[in-house]
Structures are given as structure tokens and as C-alpha cells.
Scaffold this motif. Structure first.
Motif, mmCIF file in Angstrom:
data_model
loop_
_atom_site.group_PDB
_atom_site.id
_atom_site.type_symbol
_atom_site.label_atom_id
_atom_site.label_comp_id
_atom_site.label_asym_id
_atom_site.label_seq_id
_atom_site.Cartn_x
_atom_site.Cartn_y
_atom_site.Cartn_z
ATOM 1 N N TRP A 106 0.804 -1.218 0.000
ATOM 2 C CA TRP A 106 0.000 0.000 0.000
ATOM 3 C C TRP A 106 0.842 1.275 0.000
ATOM 4 O O TRP A 106 0.448 2.290 -0.565
ATOM 5 N N ILE A 107 2.017 1.229 0.613
ATOM 6 C CA ILE A 107 2.800 2.447 0.794
ATOM 7 C C ILE A 107 3.325 2.995 -0.531
ATOM 8 O O ILE A 107 3.668 4.176 -0.639
ATOM 9 N N TRP A 108 3.362 2.165 -1.563
ATOM 10 C CA TRP A 108 3.846 2.628 -2.868
ATOM 11 C C TRP A 108 2.757 3.344 -3.657
ATOM 12 O O TRP A 108 3.053 4.045 -4.624
ATOM 13 N N LEU A 109 1.496 3.175 -3.269
ATOM 14 C CA LEU A 109 0.381 3.786 -3.992
ATOM 15 C C LEU A 109 0.248 5.249 -3.601
ATOM 16 O O LEU A 109 0.251 5.589 -2.422
ATOM 17 N N ASP A 110 0.097 6.111 -4.607
ATOM 18 C CA ASP A 110 0.046 7.548 -4.343
ATOM 19 C C ASP A 110 -1.339 8.121 -4.632
ATOM 20 O O ASP A 110 -2.151 8.276 -3.735
ATOM 21 N N THR A 111 -1.644 8.424 -5.901
ATOM 22 C CA THR A 111 -2.908 9.074 -6.261
ATOM 23 C C THR A 111 -3.690 8.205 -7.239
ATOM 24 O O THR A 111 -3.128 7.745 -8.237
ATOM 25 N N PRO A 112 -4.999 7.974 -6.993
ATOM 26 C CA PRO A 112 -5.791 7.127 -7.887
ATOM 27 C C PRO A 112 -6.528 7.929 -8.961
ATOM 28 O O PRO A 112 -6.985 9.045 -8.729
ATOM 29 N N TYR A 113 -6.654 7.320 -10.143
ATOM 30 C CA TYR A 113 -7.429 7.883 -11.248
ATOM 31 C C TYR A 113 -8.276 6.763 -11.845
ATOM 32 O O TYR A 113 -7.929 5.586 -11.749
ATOM 33 N N TYR A 114 -9.380 7.147 -12.481
ATOM 34 C CA TYR A 114 -10.216 6.180 -13.187
ATOM 35 C C TYR A 114 -9.881 6.230 -14.669
ATOM 36 O O TYR A 114 -9.896 7.298 -15.279
ATOM 37 N N LEU A 115 -9.587 5.072 -15.248
ATOM 38 C CA LEU A 115 -9.258 4.967 -16.663
ATOM 39 C C LEU A 115 -10.378 4.210 -17.361
ATOM 40 O O LEU A 115 -10.774 3.121 -16.926
ATOM 41 N N SER A 116 -10.895 4.777 -18.457
ATOM 42 C CA SER A 116 -12.009 4.156 -19.182
ATOM 43 C C SER A 116 -11.844 4.391 -20.677
ATOM 44 O O SER A 116 -11.097 5.293 -21.098
ATOM 45 N N PRO A 117 -12.548 3.612 -21.521
ATOM 46 C CA PRO A 117 -12.446 3.809 -22.974
ATOM 47 C C PRO A 117 -12.968 5.191 -23.362
ATOM 48 O O PRO A 117 -13.931 5.691 -22.775
ATOM 49 N N ASN A 118 -12.344 5.773 -24.369
ATOM 50 C CA ASN A 118 -12.754 7.097 -24.836
ATOM 51 C C ASN A 118 -13.457 7.033 -26.183
ATOM 52 O O ASN A 118 -13.798 8.067 -26.754
ATOM 53 N N ASP A 119 -13.654 5.805 -26.682
ATOM 54 C CA ASP A 119 -14.267 5.625 -27.994
ATOM 55 C C ASP A 119 -14.919 4.243 -28.017
ATOM 56 O O ASP A 119 -14.284 3.254 -27.629
#
Length: 270
Positions: A106-119
Motif C-alpha cells: 500500500w505504501i507505494w500507492l500515491d494518487t488514484p485515477y479512473y481509466l475508461s475507454p474514450n471511444d
């Protein structure tokens, strides 16, 4: 209201490529924010960069990044030089390595983002990459330029999408042993263990976002609302006398405290 994509580009695995978009998984837009004002005029205060020697204001065109290599000795770096350092990963997330998910702590994880298809056309390729990682309990490791800084990232399949985590670099993570080495090797008291376990069991609940509400934020909203009302109607509240009630003693018997806690929990459950 839909969130605008923070980044758009391509997800690539070997010859498989698909357009994707990335959105922040967390937000602080609902937090109470303050401006600094001039108490006399109630106008907002504006900050400016000032030369530390001459005291004169520095124009925006004269501002430049500098790396210090000695006292009053800097190497200047222009914006275009900084932008060209990592151009290869500005528009493409090229997955170069896979690793078991449980191997990254867990200590290596910084900031989360959601990735999804754009097309819609790229959804099939996106789904294949996502489901293949999920089936093997793997995550992808790659790199991406975020805010002019190249970051190591981890791609973790989650439901219909992928969670992209920026990862901390090795020099950002401190060795836990240097902080825990002073902790003694004493084993837990065998008489206390059942009491603690019983207390944990009685206080166990399913996770809910309500467990991590921000009380300070709520108090600030109450204070602001009170101030708003005070501007409309003069306040006649009297100041309260400071409480003379003595604070609790820090000297306690752990076993007695555990027994009382378990007894209290038992009574409340009944």
C-alpha cells in the motif's frame, strides 16, 4: 454533472491500442476554501514573486526554474526543456511490465485515477486488456507524464474499468524498520487477548463512507452559517465560562479498561 477528463490518450499493450480517458478518482472541490483578505478594506490579497535581493517584483516572463548546485549558484531550466524531458509518455500508456497485485504494498500507492475507454470502437481492446489482467490477478506497470512530471503508474482492473495509481519513487518511501526497531518483542498477554478480540468483534461493522466523515469541515460550515446569520441580525450570545471540570487521568489499568469496555458494549447491544 459529468467530470471532464483530466487526460486523454492511448492505452497500448504490444500491438493492441485503444483510446482512453483518465479522471481523478478523488475530489476536494466540496472542501471549504478561504481567500486571504485585507482586514481594513475586505479586498482580496494578491501575491507576487519578489526578487529576494533587490526587493523588486519579478515579471512573469522573467520567472524561470532553477536547480541549486551551490550557495547562490543555480542551473536555469526553461519550460520547453522541462517539457521535452519525457515526451514519449505524454499521450500513450505503454504497458511494459506485469506483476502480481499482492506484491505491491500500500505504501507505494500515491494518487488514484479512473481509466475508461474514450471511444466505442476501442472498448473491445480495452476489455481484453482489463479482463486478461483480472484473470491472472496481475497489474500493469507503465509510465505517464502528469503535470510535467513523468510518473511510474500501476494499472489495476476494477469492475468495468481500470484504476490507475501513480506510484511513489524509491527515494520517497522510508524504511519502516528504522521506525519500528525500537518496539519491544513482548508477546501479547494471553489473558488480555480474548478481551480485545471480543471488543473488536462487538465493534465490527461493514465498511461505509460515513466512517470517514470530516467533522472539522462540518464545524466550519456551521461557523460560516452562524456568521451569515450574524450579518443579518445582531448576535446577543453570552460568552461561556471556561469549564473547570478536571480532565481524565492518563494512568489506567489496561485490563480494567478492557473489561469495562466489553461490559459497556454488551449492555449497549442488549
Amino acid at each position: 454533472m459529468a467530470v471532464r477528463p483530466y487526460w486523454k490518450g492511448y492505452l497500448k499493450l504490444s500491438l493492441v491500442t485503444c483510446p482512453v480517458q483518465m479522471m481523478p478518482a478523488t475530489s476536494e472541490s466540496e472542501k471549504v476554501r478561504f481567500h486571504t483578505l485585507n482586514r481594513q478594506t475586505q479586498n482580496r490579497v494578491v501575491s507576487h514573486y519578489v526578487d529576494s535581493v533587490t526587493g523588486k517584483e519579478v515579471k512573469e516572463d522573467d520567472e524561470v526554474k532553477g536547480y541549486q548546485r551551490g550557495e547562490d549558484d543555480y542551473i536555469m531550466l526553461e519550460d520547453d526543456e522541462l517539457e521535452n524531458v519525457a515526451l514519449d509518455s505524454t499521450k500513450t500508456i505503454d504497458i511494459s511490465t506485469f506483476t502480481p497485485r499482492d506484491s505491491i504494498e500500500w505504501i507505494w500507492l500515491d494518487t488514484p485515477y479512473y481509466l475508461s475507454p474514450n471511444d466505442p470502437v476501442g472498448q473491445e481492446a480495452f476489455s481484453v486488456i482489463r479482463d486478461a489482467m483480472e484473470a491472472q490477478k496481475m497489474v500493469g506497470i507503465s509510465r505517464l507524464v502528469i503535470s510535467r512530471r513523468e510518473r511510474a503508474i500501476m494499472l489495476e482492473p476494477r469492475d468495468k474499468g481500470i484504476v490507475l495509481w501513480t506510484l511513489r519513487y524509491g527515494d520517497e518511501v522510508r524504511d519502516e524498520n528504522s521506525y519500528f526497531e525500537g518496539v519491544g518483542d513482548e508477546k501479547a498477554d494471553s489473558d488480555m487477548m480474548p478481551l480485545v478480540q471480543q471488543l473488536i468483534k462487538k465493534q465490527t461493522k461493514n465498511w461505509s463512507p460515513k466512517m470517514v466523515v470530516d467533522p472539522v469541515h462540518d464545524h466550519l460550515l456551521d461557523l460560516i452559517e452562524t456568521k451569515k446569520k450574524a450579518l443579518k441580525k445582531p448576535s446577543r450570545s453570552k460568552s461561556k465560562e471556561p469549564s473547570s471540570k478536571p480532565g481524565p487521568s492518563n494512568v489506567i489499568n489496561i485490563m480494567d479498561a478492557l473489561k469495562k469496555s466489553v461490559a459497556a458494549e454488551t449492555r449497549s447491544s442488549k
